[in-house]
Structure formats: C-alpha cells, structure tokens
Design an enzyme around this catalytic site. Structure first.
Site, mmCIF file in Angstrom:
data_model
loop_
_atom_site.group_PDB
_atom_site.id
_atom_site.type_symbol
_atom_site.label_atom_id
_atom_site.label_comp_id
_atom_site.label_asym_id
_atom_site.label_seq_id
_atom_site.Cartn_x
_atom_site.Cartn_y
_atom_site.Cartn_z
ATOM 1 N N ARG A 37 -8.258 6.929 4.062
ATOM 2 C CA ARG A 37 -9.692 6.479 3.550
ATOM 3 C C ARG A 37 -10.944 7.115 4.285
ATOM 4 O O ARG A 37 -12.100 6.877 3.972
ATOM 5 C CB ARG A 37 -9.929 4.772 4.583
ATOM 6 C CG ARG A 37 -8.976 3.862 3.759
ATOM 7 C CD ARG A 37 -9.048 3.584 2.350
ATOM 8 N NE ARG A 37 -8.038 2.727 1.724
ATOM 9 C CZ ARG A 37 -7.794 2.180 0.609
ATOM 10 N NH1 ARG A 37 -8.418 2.855 -0.263
ATOM 11 N NH2 ARG A 37 -6.827 1.255 0.183
ATOM 12 N N HIS A 69 1.882 10.841 0.696
ATOM 13 C CA HIS A 69 0.792 10.716 -0.500
ATOM 14 C C HIS A 69 -0.607 11.097 0.050
ATOM 15 O O HIS A 69 -0.949 10.938 1.315
ATOM 16 C CB HIS A 69 0.816 9.210 -0.727
ATOM 17 C CG HIS A 69 0.266 8.769 -2.028
ATOM 18 N ND1 HIS A 69 -1.079 8.940 -2.207
ATOM 19 C CD2 HIS A 69 0.731 8.160 -2.795
ATOM 20 C CE1 HIS A 69 -1.330 8.468 -3.462
ATOM 21 N NE2 HIS A 69 -0.290 8.304 -3.880
ATOM 22 N N TYR A 72 -6.607 8.542 -0.983
ATOM 23 C CA TYR A 72 -7.052 7.541 -2.171
ATOM 24 C C TYR A 72 -8.402 8.011 -2.702
ATOM 25 O O TYR A 72 -8.932 7.698 -3.645
ATOM 26 C CB TYR A 72 -7.007 6.292 -2.005
ATOM 27 C CG TYR A 72 -5.779 5.883 -1.879
ATOM 28 C CD1 TYR A 72 -4.548 6.027 -2.634
ATOM 29 C CD2 TYR A 72 -5.532 4.626 -0.953
ATOM 30 C CE1 TYR A 72 -3.288 5.288 -2.416
ATOM 31 C CE2 TYR A 72 -4.281 4.186 -0.722
ATOM 32 C CZ TYR A 72 -3.191 4.460 -1.383
ATOM 33 O OH TYR A 72 -2.005 3.946 -1.280
ATOM 34 N N HIS A 109 -2.117 10.848 -6.962
ATOM 35 C CA HIS A 109 -2.798 10.237 -8.238
ATOM 36 C C HIS A 109 -3.449 11.256 -9.025
ATOM 37 O O HIS A 109 -4.387 11.956 -8.513
ATOM 38 C CB HIS A 109 -3.587 9.029 -7.868
ATOM 39 C CG HIS A 109 -3.011 7.763 -7.273
ATOM 40 N ND1 HIS A 109 -3.672 6.691 -6.789
ATOM 41 C CD2 HIS A 109 -1.685 7.591 -6.957
ATOM 42 C CE1 HIS A 109 -2.685 6.056 -6.165
ATOM 43 N NE2 HIS A 109 -1.462 6.323 -6.428
ATOM 44 N N GLU A 145 1.836 11.270 -9.645
ATOM 45 C CA GLU A 145 2.098 9.779 -9.802
ATOM 46 C C GLU A 145 1.527 9.073 -10.952
ATOM 47 O O GLU A 145 0.490 9.245 -11.181
ATOM 48 C CB GLU A 145 1.608 8.885 -8.461
ATOM 49 C CG GLU A 145 2.541 7.366 -8.605
ATOM 50 C CD GLU A 145 1.746 6.627 -7.307
ATOM 51 O OE1 GLU A 145 1.878 5.346 -7.290
ATOM 52 O OE2 GLU A 145 1.705 7.455 -6.314
ATOM 53 N N ASP A 179 6.337 5.002 -10.742
ATOM 54 C CA ASP A 179 5.841 3.907 -10.050
ATOM 55 C C ASP A 179 6.485 2.828 -11.045
ATOM 56 O O ASP A 179 5.637 2.716 -12.253
ATOM 57 C CB ASP A 179 4.542 3.723 -9.617
ATOM 58 C CG ASP A 179 4.125 2.490 -8.762
ATOM 59 O OD1 ASP A 179 4.606 1.502 -9.403
ATOM 60 O OD2 ASP A 179 3.634 2.576 -7.611
ATOM 61 N N HIS A 182 3.408 0.550 -12.054
ATOM 62 C CA HIS A 182 2.595 1.477 -13.084
ATOM 63 C C HIS A 182 3.088 1.605 -14.253
ATOM 64 O O HIS A 182 2.398 1.280 -15.422
ATOM 65 C CB HIS A 182 2.192 2.517 -12.267
ATOM 66 C CG HIS A 182 1.548 2.379 -10.973
ATOM 67 N ND1 HIS A 182 1.269 3.694 -10.139
ATOM 68 C CD2 HIS A 182 1.037 1.284 -10.327
ATOM 69 C CE1 HIS A 182 0.574 3.226 -9.091
ATOM 70 N NE2 HIS A 182 0.446 1.920 -9.237
ATOM 71 N N HIS A 216 8.551 4.913 -7.029
ATOM 72 C CA HIS A 216 8.082 3.576 -6.265
ATOM 73 C C HIS A 216 8.724 2.585 -6.770
ATOM 74 O O HIS A 216 8.414 2.438 -8.074
ATOM 75 C CB HIS A 216 6.689 3.761 -6.234
ATOM 76 C CG HIS A 216 5.788 5.031 -5.399
ATOM 77 N ND1 HIS A 216 4.528 5.220 -5.748
ATOM 78 C CD2 HIS A 216 6.444 5.853 -4.566
ATOM 79 C CE1 HIS A 216 4.208 6.189 -4.741
ATOM 80 N NE2 HIS A 216 5.320 6.785 -4.123
ATOM 81 N N ASP A 229 -3.049 -2.818 -11.619
ATOM 82 C CA ASP A 229 -2.320 -2.518 -10.611
ATOM 83 C C ASP A 229 -1.897 -3.537 -9.574
ATOM 84 O O ASP A 229 -2.953 -3.489 -8.630
ATOM 85 C CB ASP A 229 -2.427 -1.176 -10.194
ATOM 86 C CG ASP A 229 -1.615 -0.414 -9.142
ATOM 87 O OD1 ASP A 229 -0.277 -0.938 -8.911
ATOM 88 O OD2 ASP A 229 -1.908 0.719 -8.457
ATOM 89 N N HIS A 231 1.167 -4.805 -7.298
ATOM 90 C CA HIS A 231 2.444 -4.851 -6.916
ATOM 91 C C HIS A 231 3.159 -6.173 -6.354
ATOM 92 O O HIS A 231 1.985 -6.961 -5.913
ATOM 93 C CB HIS A 231 2.525 -3.964 -5.818
ATOM 94 C CG HIS A 231 2.479 -2.620 -6.067
ATOM 95 N ND1 HIS A 231 2.661 -1.519 -5.225
ATOM 96 C CD2 HIS A 231 1.784 -1.846 -7.067
ATOM 97 C CE1 HIS A 231 2.142 -0.308 -5.598
ATOM 98 N NE2 HIS A 231 1.686 -0.707 -6.841
ATOM 99 N N GLU A 261 6.872 -0.050 -1.950
ATOM 100 C CA GLU A 261 5.170 -0.189 -1.641
ATOM 101 C C GLU A 261 5.026 -1.785 -2.041
ATOM 102 O O GLU A 261 3.870 -2.088 -2.297
ATOM 103 C CB GLU A 261 4.453 0.749 -2.491
ATOM 104 C CG GLU A 261 4.485 2.044 -2.359
ATOM 105 C CD GLU A 261 3.606 2.855 -3.266
ATOM 106 O OE1 GLU A 261 3.214 3.851 -2.838
ATOM 107 O OE2 GLU A 261 3.417 2.657 -4.367
#
Length: 281
Positions: A37, A69, A72, A109, A145, A179, A182, A216, A229, A231, A261
C-alpha cells in the site's frame, strides 16, 4: 505433483513468509516483498534475504513454486506520463527485490486505461513497461494476472493478455497467472470439468499453455460475467467444489504454484487439506 499454498503474511520480515506457508501445510506460496500500500519501502536487509532463502530451503519450497505479487498501486498502463513513470520505477524495484530473494517470477495486475486512452494504447504501454523492467533485471519473469474486468482494468480477456505478451521482447520471461474468481467474473465458465477444459483450450489457442506459470484458486461471490472481483472460500461461492476437484486432478496444472487468496486465512490449512484430498480421489 500439485503445489498448493496461499498468499501468506510477511509481518515481521519477508523471511517469515516460508515459515507461515509451512505452518499451513503449503507446498507453494505467494507474498508481497514489501508493504503493498506504499510507493516506497526500505531496501531488503541482507540478513532477511539470507533468512528467507534458508527458511524456503527448510520448508522444501523451491523458487519456481513461489509467486510474489507487486504493489496494488502500480498501473503499468497509466495514460499520464508522470504517473506511468512512477509505476514503472516501482515495478522495476519490485522486480529487483524478487531477484534479490532468489525468486524467478513476479505476479502483477496488467493495468487500467482509466477511460483516458484506448485499450490498445494502454496494452501497448503495459508491454513497454514490462520490457523496461526486464532490461533492468535478470532471471525474473513478469507474470500477468488476468483480471475480473472491473472498471477500466485490462487483462480480463485472453486476447488482451495475448496482446501484451506479443509486445514483450523476451518472451522467455513472460508468463500468466490465471485467477479462478477473475476468470468466472469476466465471463469464462469453469464450473464443470468440460467447461474448465474448454476455457483452458481457449487459453492455449489465444495465449499459449506454455505461458501458464501459476493459478490463484478462489471461489466467486458474484455470478458468471458480473465483472465484480469478490473472492469466496472454496466451495462456498458460485463456482463450486466440482471445478476445484477437477483442477486438482488436471495434468496441465502440475508443478505450478496454486495459490489460495480466499477470504478466511484461518481456514487455509483446512482448504489446502481439502484440495489435496481431491487430488487423491
């Protein structure tokens, strides 16, 4: 062999990721190499790198079964030059951290056009961004991804992923992580063995199965084609257990990281046991 794990915490240092993975019975894992972040982080300490490598060895988890990963915050397809450059520099830093840890893949991503440019233009920027990162590093593959297609996010169709890979110079260092949530959210039905095999055949035709470097494993809270999205835990969403049981027996998914995830981290150990149970049926 199937290599199932989860996206584990690095609280207290990256060296704790393999310890956390081992504690839940994982044979693979994903992680962030820093706070995802924030734009900037302190460099990796030599002691942390050494401990990370040692703990991976103790856990019996090889570099090709670890899928870190990136942050973001990064948008490699950003249409605005200054923000694109900021993302590119951050991505290069992430690739270098991955390289330092002795790992061979970085999951990311693709990016978003933010309704400020065409899809084609942003897809070209993403490929160009990857090329810059590959030139600045060695030995690490950039693993795209697929996305759910929320908002202006790119990479939710196989054709878009293929366009990015087509623009990458060193294709030996390009890969894809699929994923399952996704896939389902973006309109690829994978609920039955036949549907999953059909999706994989389409991926092979459009992108190429040789690019599949990981998956994923997530169930989906929203219906097929929702482009949302969200999960869900395995078997508690719209995809269902039959699909995941089939994946655990599918020969195309051998020896690649299969990463949970799902939203209940406390349940990862039991989900991993359940998935391995499917493989034995």
């Amino acid at each position: 062999m199937k290599r199932v794990g989860a996206h584990v915490s690095i609280a207290g240092g990256v060296e704790n990721a393999p310890v956390n993975a081992r504690s839940i019975g994982a044979k693979a894992f994903a992680m962030f190499t820093r706070n995802q972040r924030q734009w900037h982080s302190a460099p990796l300490a030599a002691a942390s790198v050494e401990a990370f490598r040692g703990n991976c060895e103790e856990a019996g988890i090889l570099p090709q079964h670890i899928l870190p990963h990136d942050s973001y915050l990064i948008n490699l397809g950003h249409p605005e030059a200054d923000k694109l450059d900021k993302s590119r520099q951050a991505f290069i830093t992430e690739m270098r951290r991955t390289e330092e840890l002795g790992l061979v893949m970085l999951n990311f991503h693709p990016g978003s056009h933010l309704n400020l440019a065409s899809e084609e233009h942003s897809l070209g920027l993403i490929a160009e961004s990857v090329n810059l990162a590959l030139e600045a590093t060695s030995g690490v593959a950039a693993v795209i991804e697929n996305t759910a297609g929320q908002g202006s996010n790119l990479g939710f169709r196989f054709e878009q992923i293929a366009m990015i890979i087509d623009g990458i110079g060193d294709k030996s260092r390009a890969g894809v992580c699929l994923d399952t949530c996704h896939l389902f959210a973006s309109g690829y039905d994978i609920r039955t063995p036949e549907a999953f095999d059909g999706m994989l055949a389409e991926f092979d035709r459009v992108v190429g199965l040789s690019y599949l470097k990981g998956m994923h494993l997530n169930d989906a809270k929203q219906p097929l084609g929702s482009r949302v999205d969200r999960h869900a835990c395995i078997g508690k969403g719209m995809i269902g257990t039959e699909a995941f049981a089939h994946m655990m027996r599918h020969p195309a998914l051998e020896e690649i990281p299969l990463i949970l995830e799902t939203p209940d981290a406390e349940g990862w150990e039991s989900e991993i046991r359940m998935l391995y149970g499917f493989a034995e049926e």
